[in-house]
Scaffold this motif. Structure first.
Motif, mmCIF file in Angstrom:
data_model
loop_
_atom_site.group_PDB
_atom_site.id
_atom_site.type_symbol
_atom_site.label_atom_id
_atom_site.label_comp_id
_atom_site.label_asym_id
_atom_site.label_seq_id
_atom_site.Cartn_x
_atom_site.Cartn_y
_atom_site.Cartn_z
ATOM 1 N N UNK A 1 30.074 49.624 46.898
ATOM 2 C CA UNK A 1 30.468 48.242 46.612
ATOM 3 C C UNK A 1 31.796 48.188 45.871
ATOM 4 N N UNK A 2 31.988 49.106 44.923
ATOM 5 C CA UNK A 2 33.240 49.163 44.187
ATOM 6 C C UNK A 2 34.402 49.506 45.111
ATOM 7 N N UNK A 3 34.202 50.462 45.998
ATOM 8 C CA UNK A 3 35.256 50.858 46.932
ATOM 9 C C UNK A 3 35.619 49.710 47.868
ATOM 10 N N UNK A 4 34.646 48.888 48.202
ATOM 11 C CA UNK A 4 34.890 47.762 49.093
ATOM 12 C C UNK A 4 35.647 46.646 48.385
ATOM 13 N N UNK A 5 35.310 46.390 47.120
ATOM 14 C CA UNK A 5 35.893 45.246 46.420
ATOM 15 C C UNK A 5 37.147 45.579 45.612
ATOM 16 N N UNK A 6 37.401 46.841 45.342
ATOM 17 C CA UNK A 6 38.577 47.219 44.550
ATOM 18 C C UNK A 6 39.842 47.107 45.398
ATOM 19 N N UNK A 7 40.942 46.775 44.743
ATOM 20 C CA UNK A 7 42.203 46.731 45.499
ATOM 21 C C UNK A 7 42.585 48.122 46.004
ATOM 22 N N UNK A 8 43.335 48.195 47.088
ATOM 23 C CA UNK A 8 43.734 49.501 47.632
ATOM 24 C C UNK A 8 44.448 50.351 46.574
#
Length: 70
Positions: A26-33
């Motif tokens: 979930x963090x990887x999906x919602x964090x900015x690139x």
């Protein structure tokens, strides 16, 4: 946050490992690139270490987290 996720991936209880994988995905999906770049090596090491876990659901959660992180 990454230190907590790494500890969750090292925990002896399989449900904690699965929860850590879910949170990481979930963090990887919602964090900015690029936001996790500084922590990606430690997170990947924690995930890869669980690829041979005896519970198939943990291995599946690891693969899903790897898919979103990489």
């Amino acid at each position: 946050i990454s230190a907590v996720l790494c500890r969750a991936l090292e925990d002896g209880y399989h449900d904690i490992k699965k929860a850590g994988c879910t949170c990481l995905a979930q963090l990887a999906t919602s964090a900015p690139p690029g936001a996790l770049d500084a922590h990606s090596e430690k997170l990947l090491q924690g995930l890869v270490a669980n690829l041979s876990h005896p519970h198939s659901r943990v291995r599946l959660a690891v693969l899903q987290a790897l898919d979103t992180l990489v």
